[in-house]
Design a protein around this motif. Structure first.
Motif, PDB file in Angstrom:
ATOM      1  N   SER A   6     -17.461  13.563  57.069  1.00  8.75           N
ATOM      2  CA  SER A   6     -18.286  12.857  56.092  1.00  8.75           C
ATOM      3  C   SER A   6     -17.338  12.008  55.243  1.00  8.75           C
ATOM      4  O   SER A   6     -16.124  12.187  55.280  1.00  8.75           O
ATOM      5  CB  SER A   6     -19.073  13.840  55.218  1.00  8.75           C
ATOM      6  N   HIS A   7     -17.916  11.087  54.497  1.00  8.67           N
ATOM      7  CA  HIS A   7     -17.122  10.239  53.621  1.00  8.67           C
ATOM      8  C   HIS A   7     -17.622  10.368  52.192  1.00  8.67           C
ATOM      9  O   HIS A   7     -18.827  10.495  51.958  1.00  8.67           O
ATOM     10  CB  HIS A   7     -17.194   8.769  54.067  1.00  8.67           C
ATOM     11  N   LYS A   8     -16.692  10.319  51.248  1.00  4.23           N
ATOM     12  CA  LYS A   8     -17.032  10.438  49.832  1.00  4.23           C
ATOM     13  C   LYS A   8     -17.567   9.128  49.271  1.00  4.23           C
ATOM     14  O   LYS A   8     -18.509   9.119  48.489  1.00  4.23           O
ATOM     15  CB  LYS A   8     -15.804  10.869  49.025  1.00  4.23           C
ATOM     16  N   GLU A   9     -16.937   7.989  49.645  1.00  4.93           N
ATOM     17  CA  GLU A   9     -17.300   6.695  49.061  1.00  4.93           C
ATOM     18  C   GLU A   9     -17.803   5.680  50.071  1.00  4.93           C
ATOM     19  O   GLU A   9     -18.466   4.725  49.697  1.00  4.93           O
ATOM     20  CB  GLU A   9     -16.094   6.103  48.328  1.00  4.93           C
TER      21      GLU A   9
ATOM     22  N   THR B 129     -23.043   8.142  52.505  1.00  3.29           N
ATOM     23  CA  THR B 129     -21.956   9.023  52.084  1.00  3.29           C
ATOM     24  C   THR B 129     -22.473  10.456  51.964  1.00  3.29           C
ATOM     25  O   THR B 129     -23.672  10.695  51.879  1.00  3.29           O
ATOM     26  CB  THR B 129     -21.409   8.583  50.715  1.00  3.29           C
ATOM     27  N   GLY B 130     -21.552  11.402  51.976  1.00  4.21           N
ATOM     28  CA  GLY B 130     -21.875  12.793  51.685  1.00  4.21           C
ATOM     29  C   GLY B 130     -22.687  13.526  52.741  1.00  4.21           C
ATOM     30  O   GLY B 130     -23.378  14.485  52.410  1.00  4.21           O
TER      31      GLY B 130
ATOM     32  N   LYS C  93     -17.150   0.638  51.293  1.00 12.03           N
ATOM     33  CA  LYS C  93     -17.608   1.359  50.112  1.00 12.03           C
ATOM     34  C   LYS C  93     -19.104   1.136  49.904  1.00 12.03           C
ATOM     35  O   LYS C  93     -19.576  -0.004  49.879  1.00 12.03           O
ATOM     36  CB  LYS C  93     -16.832   0.911  48.878  1.00 12.03           C
TER      37      LYS C  93
END
Length: 136
Positions: free
Chosen positions: A57-60, A93-94, A115
């Motif tokens: 997963s990615h935060k941003e 995200t997330g 982003k």
């Protein structure tokens, strides 16, 4: 391992190649081939029955996958759906994601990561028609 060849490079551009995508194996990050600094772009090939070796997963950053050939299954958290050549998938995200090739032919895809919420100007609002001698 695939070999990246830098074909042309100038102050304002870089042109590289990994050769034929039909015979490409594995994954290539564009920033490593061209020095890109604006977003993360990669492309990869999964062979029949092969999956990305991990969920992530990615935060941003949100991700956009474009399936160029082959077919398979895509999982986002607990949801699984079929994808095939021409599929375009955006993942927020997330959340966890993964991809598996289920077709008899390899699956080739592009993944673009940027982003979330950062898209400001784009083609119609950021582009400017310019006058220049056409050398093509």
């Amino acid at each position: 391992m695939n070999e990246v060849n830098v074909l042309n490079c100038g102050e304002k551009f870089a042109h590289a190649s990994v050769g034929s995508l039909r015979t490409f194996k594995g994954k290539q990050f564009v920033k490593d081939a061209t020095g890109a600094t604006s977003c993360e772009i990669s492309f990869g090939t999964l062979l029949t029955g092969e999956a990305v070796p991990f969920f992530h997963s990615h935060k941003e950053n949100e991700e956009n996958y474009i399936i160029l050939s082959g077919a398979g299954r895509f999982q986002v958290d607990g949801e699984v759906f079929n994808v095939a050549e021409g599929s375009v998938i955006r993942i927020s995200t997330g959340c966890d994601r993964n991809l598996k090739c289920t077709s008899d032919t390899p699956m080739t895809y592009i993944c673009i990561q940027a982003k979330a919420g950062s898209l400001g100007g784009y083609t119609l609002t950021d582009a400017e028609i310019t006058e220049r001698e056409n050398l093509l």
